[in-house]
Write an enzyme that holds these catalytic residues in place. Sequence first.
Site, mmCIF file in Angstrom:
data_model
loop_
_atom_site.group_PDB
_atom_site.id
_atom_site.type_symbol
_atom_site.label_atom_id
_atom_site.label_comp_id
_atom_site.label_asym_id
_atom_site.label_seq_id
_atom_site.Cartn_x
_atom_site.Cartn_y
_atom_site.Cartn_z
ATOM 1 N N GLY A 236 0.814 -1.222 0.000
ATOM 2 C CA GLY A 236 0.000 0.000 0.000
ATOM 3 C C GLY A 236 0.843 1.264 0.000
ATOM 4 O O GLY A 236 0.487 2.250 0.634
ATOM 5 N N LYS B 165 5.989 22.239 -10.187
ATOM 6 C CA LYS B 165 7.352 21.951 -10.636
ATOM 7 C C LYS B 165 7.465 22.238 -12.133
ATOM 8 O O LYS B 165 6.741 21.662 -12.938
ATOM 9 C CB LYS B 165 7.657 20.471 -10.349
ATOM 10 C CG LYS B 165 8.952 19.997 -10.973
ATOM 11 C CD LYS B 165 9.278 18.556 -10.590
ATOM 12 C CE LYS B 165 10.433 18.035 -11.406
ATOM 13 N NZ LYS B 165 10.727 16.621 -11.144
ATOM 14 N N LEU C 4 8.478 -0.179 -6.908
ATOM 15 C CA LEU C 4 9.829 -0.642 -6.572
ATOM 16 C C LEU C 4 9.956 -2.146 -6.770
ATOM 17 O O LEU C 4 11.057 -2.644 -7.012
ATOM 18 C CB LEU C 4 10.151 -0.249 -5.132
ATOM 19 C CG LEU C 4 10.060 1.264 -4.852
ATOM 20 C CD1 LEU C 4 10.229 1.545 -3.367
ATOM 21 C CD2 LEU C 4 11.091 2.044 -5.655
HETATM 22 C C1 LIG Z 1 15.622 7.387 -2.419
HETATM 23 C C2 LIG Z 1 14.400 7.388 -3.267
HETATM 24 C C3 LIG Z 1 13.910 8.585 -3.800
HETATM 25 C C4 LIG Z 1 12.797 8.586 -4.637
HETATM 26 N N1 LIG Z 1 12.346 9.754 -5.198
HETATM 27 C C5 LIG Z 1 11.369 9.707 -6.114
HETATM 28 C C6 LIG Z 1 10.925 10.871 -6.778
HETATM 29 O O1 LIG Z 1 11.379 11.967 -6.506
HETATM 30 N N2 LIG Z 1 9.978 10.745 -7.716
HETATM 31 C C7 LIG Z 1 9.431 9.538 -8.048
HETATM 32 O O2 LIG Z 1 8.602 9.466 -8.946
HETATM 33 N N3 LIG Z 1 9.773 8.436 -7.379
HETATM 34 C C8 LIG Z 1 10.732 8.489 -6.435
HETATM 35 N N4 LIG Z 1 11.093 7.357 -5.779
HETATM 36 C C9 LIG Z 1 10.354 6.132 -6.004
HETATM 37 C C10 LIG Z 1 9.083 6.152 -5.220
HETATM 38 O O3 LIG Z 1 9.354 6.337 -3.855
HETATM 39 C C11 LIG Z 1 8.414 4.817 -5.410
HETATM 40 O O4 LIG Z 1 8.311 4.546 -6.771
HETATM 41 C C12 LIG Z 1 7.035 4.859 -4.899
HETATM 42 O O5 LIG Z 1 7.010 5.344 -3.612
HETATM 43 C C13 LIG Z 1 6.437 3.506 -4.962
HETATM 44 O O6 LIG Z 1 6.882 2.732 -3.914
HETATM 45 P P1 LIG Z 1 6.174 1.349 -3.744
HETATM 46 O O7 LIG Z 1 4.745 1.593 -3.482
HETATM 47 O O8 LIG Z 1 6.547 0.492 -4.881
HETATM 48 O O9 LIG Z 1 6.902 0.702 -2.480
HETATM 49 P P2 LIG Z 1 6.812 1.032 -0.913
HETATM 50 O O10 LIG Z 1 6.568 2.444 -0.632
HETATM 51 O O11 LIG Z 1 8.041 0.399 -0.332
HETATM 52 O O12 LIG Z 1 5.557 0.230 -0.410
HETATM 53 C C14 LIG Z 1 5.611 -1.165 -0.186
HETATM 54 C C15 LIG Z 1 4.324 -1.618 0.448
HETATM 55 O O13 LIG Z 1 4.342 -3.022 0.532
HETATM 56 C C16 LIG Z 1 3.910 -3.403 1.815
HETATM 57 N N5 LIG Z 1 4.484 -4.717 2.125
HETATM 58 C C17 LIG Z 1 5.757 -5.145 1.948
HETATM 59 N N6 LIG Z 1 5.872 -6.419 2.370
HETATM 60 C C18 LIG Z 1 4.660 -6.802 2.800
HETATM 61 C C19 LIG Z 1 4.141 -7.979 3.362
HETATM 62 N N7 LIG Z 1 4.900 -9.051 3.596
HETATM 63 N N8 LIG Z 1 2.840 -8.017 3.705
HETATM 64 C C20 LIG Z 1 2.033 -6.946 3.507
HETATM 65 N N9 LIG Z 1 2.469 -5.799 2.979
HETATM 66 C C21 LIG Z 1 3.762 -5.714 2.632
HETATM 67 C C22 LIG Z 1 4.370 -2.295 2.727
HETATM 68 O O14 LIG Z 1 3.637 -2.269 3.907
HETATM 69 C C23 LIG Z 1 4.081 -1.088 1.842
HETATM 70 O O15 LIG Z 1 2.727 -0.734 1.987
HETATM 71 C C24 LIG Z 1 12.167 7.349 -4.916
HETATM 72 C C25 LIG Z 1 12.618 6.166 -4.329
HETATM 73 C C26 LIG Z 1 13.722 6.172 -3.514
HETATM 74 C C27 LIG Z 1 14.190 4.886 -2.911
#
Ligand SMILES: Cc1cc2nc3c(=O)[nH]c(=O)nc-3n(C[C@H](O)[C@H](O)[C@H](O)COP(=O)(O)OP(=O)(O)OC[C@H]3O[C@@H](n4cnc5c(N)ncnc54)[C@H](O)[C@@H]3O)c2cc1C
Length: 503
Positions: A14, A79, A334
Amino acid sequence: MNHEPVRKVVIVGGGTAGWMAAAALSEFFRGLVEIELIESADIGIVGVGEATIPQIRLFTGLLGMDEAEVLRHTHGTYKLGIQFRDWGRLGDVYMHAFGGIGARLGGLDFHHYWLRGRAAGVAGRLADYSLNETAALADRFAYLERIPETQLDGLVYAYHFDAAQFAGYLRRYGEARGVRRTEGKVVDVTLRGADGFIESVRLENGPVIGGDLFIDCTGFRGLLIEETLETGYEDWSLWLPCDRAVAVPCAAAGPLRPYTQATALKAGWQWRIPLQHRVGNGHVFASAYLSEDEATTMLLDNLEGEPLAEPRVLRFTTGRRKRFWNRNCVALGLASGFMEPLESTSIHLVQTGVSRLLEYFPRKGMDAVDIDEYNRRCTWEFERIRDFLILHYHLNRRSDSPFWVDRRRLPVPAELQRRMDLFAANGRIHREFDELFTAVAWLQVMAGQGLQPASWHPLADRLDRGQLERFLDNIHTIIGKEAQRLPAHADFIAQHCAAREKP
Ligand SMILES: Cc1cc2nc3c(=O)[nH]c(=O)nc-3n(C[C@H](O)[C@H](O)[C@H](O)COP(=O)(O)OP(=O)(O)OC[C@H]3O[C@@H](n4cnc5c(N)ncnc54)[C@H](O)[C@@H]3O)c2cc1C
């Protein structure tokens, strides 16, 4: 092949990715498909994706979200581009500003006239012909589609926002459209014997949740796509060796800038993202050249205001999953791969992944041709963004640290080399039809990093020197005047989308 419709989609995760997927599916498949999102508050989200590119507006627009409302709820700002400092050489500054630069004339792109004007000593900086950059540097912003009574583009913009608040906003949107949210940690995944499809996931506190299609949004670990399906990862750290980021918000000092800043440091770079209530900062670096302690100290030393939290280190490997869609599992965010946020592309990749999933939405049997096409298109998109990022590093003339010297010496992917060669010869910019970065984006980065074409398109020679000078001056003057007419970015926000509450 099972042609029954998919009845249930399970999204695990999420963060921004999970809730963007849930929001879009709930809007388009309302009543047709049951959507359940599982997330774990114990694990939390990355929460640092704060800068976007203009395409984000297609996403929020398609979902009928009110822009001012989104910014109000996320302490967002506007931006107009990304300013790169110290990238070509120490002291260099240029911007990848969104929007057009100059105007086409006689069917020929503006930059050929600019290149000729530079050689003749009658052209200014590219910035002089970009309203986005001129307005950005003056800290001004307003909604403007076109400069009145001209053919010149108005302002093209994206958002900066608080990533955690954006995920919260999407969650409210999705839940209002029927997404069921389940709190819990997935501890086990069951595969179907016959075809190895994911059948169900089991939560730590007991419940087993089954579905037809699973969307893996679990972040870097890729709980379903990698830990379960062992899809494999293509590692790009040879070209893009930064593998850590340390992030910390700080209090703002000075005017509210309508642009992101990316300042090159000894073994990486630092971002600065202005929000309404604070500034987001981070130092992306290569651990082979710099320790986490050194990187953190450098970041803290560079802050413009008091830090508002403890610095947080994030570790990653640049690259992509070998398959974005494997069996009945699609990875987004990610979990699908990662490239450093130099051009703010990760949230955009979630967006295109979601829209592609809508386009290739399967039946229960999952047609292999659809899956292959989805994977082919995602791969192509990831690789073109990768090349654009490598460009920033490769075209440097710094000799103050081994990191920069190594980046320059390393050969680049063949496709990128071809593009640089084309530009270096006659200023030509090649771009495939649905590629993310515009010709103007390539121009700004190639020129900004110091790549000077030997010549330009011969059609630019048809203006004599006086005509060329007048053409360039005229655009410069119009843009300068228009920028001065715009309100201050801070005033525009105060009037249109100021957050009502402190976070
Ligand atoms: C350093 C950094 C800077 C960034 N800056 C930018 C930016 O400026 N612009 C941009 O477009 N993007 C940026 N990004 C990328 C952006 O943060 C991500 O693309 C975006 O937040 C998506 O993250 P996510 O939802 O894939 O993962 P996450 O935010 O890691 O979410 C993962 C989810 O999975 C859940 N989860 C994991 N394991 C389990 C489990 N076993 N059971 C239940 N739930 C689980 C967690 O609870 C969480 O809800 C950046 C990333 C990083 C690392």
